[in-house]
Design a protein around this motif. Structure first.
Motif: not given
Length: 212
Positions: A2-4, A8-10, A15-16, A38-41
């Motif tokens: 979760x932290x990783x 990645x997301x941060x 912003x979308x 978000x990163x997966x998207x």
């Protein structure tokens, strides 16, 4: 894990407002908060763009978050066919895709995905990109159908294959589908018609190329 993913997301997420509105609409309609990260998207968008995919099949629409990410990767003419069990979910996804400017590029088919997939096989439809993110009990069935429907060299991406890390870390409480994902990962890794890799992004994604 979760932290990783938070890291990645941060770092990589910008912003979308369109995607954030999708998440808000899912919450407003009391639907499960199970959209891709978000990163997966972003990865989905990049994979579609890199491969030049024009015909995409999505199994599991929810509120349209992943659908928008997939559609964004299409350059020029192309189409997204999305299978969704729940009519309510498909209607919200269609509304969100329309707001994002993809109304003319997406078609929703509602009802049990296996029935819809049977119909697509009978119609001799072919796709060059697949995204599986639906009920885990049928993942192996969905994979088999995707291979039947695949053009040579097509890409099949599957979400949630790490089951929150429980497939590998015994200290993590297993999900209901942990054993299913373990078996699915073995199947994908050893499938004679696929070249595959597992990416630890979001809840884990397998990326498989259908051999020509």
């Amino acid at each position: 894990m979760k932290q990783l993913n938070n890291y990645m997301d941060e770092v990589y997420y910008q912003q979308d407002s369109i995607l954030e509105d999708v998440l808000a609409s899912i919450a407003a309609n009391v639907m499960p908060a199970i959209s891709v990260s978000p990163s997966s998207g972003k990865l989905l968008t990049m994979l579609v763009s890199i491969t030049g995919a024009k015909t995409i099949l999505e199994i599991g629409a929810l509120g349209g978050y992943s659908g928008i990410c997939l559609a964004r990767g299409i350059e020029g003419e192309g189409s997204l066919t999305s299978l969704e069990l729940e009519e309510k979910y498909a209607q919200l996804a269609a509304k969100n895709l329309a707001k994002a400017g993809f109304a003319e590029h997406v078609t929703y088919i509602t009802g049990p995905a296996l029935v819809s997939l049977d119909r697509l096989v009978a119609e001799e439809r072919r796709f060059d990109f697949f995204f599986i993110d639906a009920d885990k009990d049928n993942y192996e069935n969905y994979l088999a159908y995707c291979i039947k429907l695949a053009k040579p060299g097509a890409l099949i991406v599957t979400d949630n294959v790490l089951a929150a890390g429980s497939v590998a870390d015994l200290t993590i409480a297993p999900k209901r589908y942990t054993a299913i994902m373990k078996q699915f990962n073995v199947t994908v890794a050893n499938h004679p018609q696929l070249d595959s890799i597992l990416l630890p992004i979001g809840d884990g994604m397998t990326v498989s190329k259908v051999k020509k």
